[in-house]
Design an enzyme around this catalytic site. Structure first.
Site, PDB file in Angstrom:
ATOM      1  N   ARG A  54       2.400 -29.018  25.493  1.00  0.00           N
ATOM      2  CA  ARG A  54       3.856 -29.136  25.539  1.00  0.00           C
ATOM      3  C   ARG A  54       4.459 -27.902  26.198  1.00  0.00           C
ATOM      4  O   ARG A  54       4.022 -26.772  25.960  1.00  0.00           O
ATOM      5  CB  ARG A  54       4.429 -29.279  24.127  1.00  0.00           C
ATOM      6  CG  ARG A  54       5.931 -29.562  24.090  1.00  0.00           C
ATOM      7  CD  ARG A  54       6.441 -29.586  22.656  1.00  0.00           C
ATOM      8  NE  ARG A  54       6.489 -28.252  22.071  1.00  0.00           N
ATOM      9  CZ  ARG A  54       6.589 -28.003  20.768  1.00  0.00           C
ATOM     10  NH1 ARG A  54       6.623 -29.014  19.915  1.00  0.00           N
ATOM     11  NH2 ARG A  54       6.632 -26.767  20.323  1.00  0.00           N
TER      12      ARG A  54
ATOM     13  N   HIS B  28      11.799 -34.071  12.808  1.00  0.00           N
ATOM     14  CA  HIS B  28      12.283 -32.731  13.093  1.00  0.00           C
ATOM     15  C   HIS B  28      12.813 -32.627  14.517  1.00  0.00           C
ATOM     16  O   HIS B  28      12.490 -33.439  15.385  1.00  0.00           O
ATOM     17  CB  HIS B  28      11.166 -31.695  12.882  1.00  0.00           C
ATOM     18  CG  HIS B  28      10.022 -31.814  13.845  1.00  0.00           C
ATOM     19  ND1 HIS B  28       9.079 -32.818  13.753  1.00  0.00           N
ATOM     20  CD2 HIS B  28       9.676 -31.060  14.927  1.00  0.00           C
ATOM     21  CE1 HIS B  28       8.189 -32.673  14.732  1.00  0.00           C
ATOM     22  NE2 HIS B  28       8.533 -31.622  15.463  1.00  0.00           N
TER      23      HIS B  28
ATOM     24  N   ASP C  58      12.815 -29.634  17.475  1.00  0.00           N
ATOM     25  CA  ASP C  58      12.029 -28.431  17.730  1.00  0.00           C
ATOM     26  C   ASP C  58      12.869 -27.162  17.667  1.00  0.00           C
ATOM     27  O   ASP C  58      14.015 -27.121  18.141  1.00  0.00           O
ATOM     28  CB  ASP C  58      11.379 -28.509  19.113  1.00  0.00           C
ATOM     29  CG  ASP C  58      10.225 -29.495  19.165  1.00  0.00           C
ATOM     30  OD1 ASP C  58       9.623 -29.766  18.108  1.00  0.00           O
ATOM     31  OD2 ASP C  58       9.922 -29.995  20.263  1.00  0.00           O
TER      32      ASP C  58
ATOM     33  N   HIS D 286      12.026 -36.120  16.376  1.00  0.00           N
ATOM     34  CA  HIS D 286      10.789 -36.842  16.655  1.00  0.00           C
ATOM     35  C   HIS D 286       9.794 -36.664  15.514  1.00  0.00           C
ATOM     36  O   HIS D 286       9.939 -35.777  14.667  1.00  0.00           O
ATOM     37  CB  HIS D 286      10.179 -36.432  18.005  1.00  0.00           C
ATOM     38  CG  HIS D 286       9.910 -34.970  18.147  1.00  0.00           C
ATOM     39  ND1 HIS D 286      10.903 -34.042  18.409  1.00  0.00           N
ATOM     40  CD2 HIS D 286       8.762 -34.250  18.075  1.00  0.00           C
ATOM     41  CE1 HIS D 286      10.394 -32.839  18.485  1.00  0.00           C
ATOM     42  NE2 HIS D 286       9.081 -32.926  18.280  1.00  0.00           N
TER      43      HIS D 286
END
Length: 306
Positions: A297, A132, A134, A282
């Site tokens: 994150r 995917h 983000d 990723h």
């Protein structure tokens, strides 16, 4: 000794399933290996991924260092830093050198609403193990993300990235011609509905309606053409019937699975990854359950794809 062969050799008919990835050479555009003055850089992959040594992410980033790191990010698409004993505030400060920070209402927060915390335990296994990009469900998806591992399982828990410009470069010419100019719809629900509270998802439906993005976007800084659909959030291609859209999307999703376009990173505590969300997908490998894996994150707001 010479062997006389028939003028015409007849082979039996054998056809592989359509719409798959075929074997053979790949087009691999290697990043420019320029010298850097303020750090050393060691490539980990053929087309993306490099480890940076000599940078303290907890210290202020001056203009010269920011310029060199940004050039390295554009060339290598994901940068890795080891032994970074930094706080969440320092992580935010580093990411803010690339722009405004964004929040994610569907992931638990850390010390600040700009920090998302991924705390995976025996009771809460990871679900990021899908290729995917983000927040493509936003009108302006993230420019990039800075991920810091706080607790690492004893084995497993790697993250993989795929170069979606290389994926586009290697599409057959007829497929590139077919998808250039098409748009696709992105929605947060497919990526979260199996693991999130329905009331939470419903609360944000009006704030985040489905959005359309180009199937192939142009990177705003490098100008490279990049395949921009992903299995977590892309629901269908505009203007195609459902069967045709599903078939084409399955084929395009498959491109991220090609190992020649990938780099894989094995985490240690205090390792940090900084990736270009405009150029990559990723996949967080979920092979460590029931061990604990804790990460934080920070995401940097991006622009609308074109």
């Amino acid at each position: 000794m010479s062997v006389d062969l028939p003028a015409r050799i007849q082979l039996r008919g054998a056809v592989a399933p359509a719409d798959g990835i075929v074997e053979g050479p790949r087009i691999l555009r290697e990043p420019q290996r320029r010298p850097y003055e303020l750090f050393t850089l060691r490539p980990l992959g053929r087309v993306l991924g490099a480890e940076v040594d000599g940078v303290d992410l907890g210290a202020p980033v001056g203009a010269d260092l920011r310029e060199e790191l940004n050039h390295a990010l554009l060339e290598w698409k994901v940068l890795f830093f080891r032994d970074q004993r930094i706080t969440s505030a320092q992580q935010r400060a580093f990411a803010a050198n690339w722009g405004e920070l964004e929040t994610n209402p569907f992931i638990p927060q850390g010390d600040d609403d700009a920090v998302t915390r991924f705390e995976r335990t025996a009771a809460m296994p990871g679900y990021e193990n899908i290729w995917h990009t983000d927040v493509t469900w936003r009108p302006a998806p993230a420019l990039g993300s800075v991920l810091r591992l706080i607790e690492v399982p004893p084995v497993g828990g790697d993250t993989m990235w795929a170069d979606m410009a290389a994926a586009y470069d290697n599409l057959p010419e007829d497929v590139r011609a077919r998808i250039d100019g098409l748009t696709a719809v992105h929605d947060y629900l497919p990526g979260f509905d199996r693991f999130s509270d329905p009331a939470l998802l419903a609360r944000w439906q009006d704030r985040f309606p489905p959005v359309e993005h180009p199937v192939v976007r142009t990177h705003p800084e490098t100008g490279r053409r990049t395949l921009f659909v992903n299995q977590a959030f892309t629901t269908h291609i505009t203007g195609l019937d459902r069967a045709e859209s599903d078939r084409l999307l399955r084929y395009l999703f498959l491109q991220a699975h090609t190992p020649e376009f990938q780099v894989r990173f094995s985490w240690r505590p205090n390792s940090v990854a900084f990736w270009d969300n405009r150029a990559t997908q990723h996949y967080a490998v979920n092979d460590y359950h029931p061990h604990v894996r804790i990460a934080e994150r920070v995401a940097i707001a991006g622009d609308r794809p074109f």
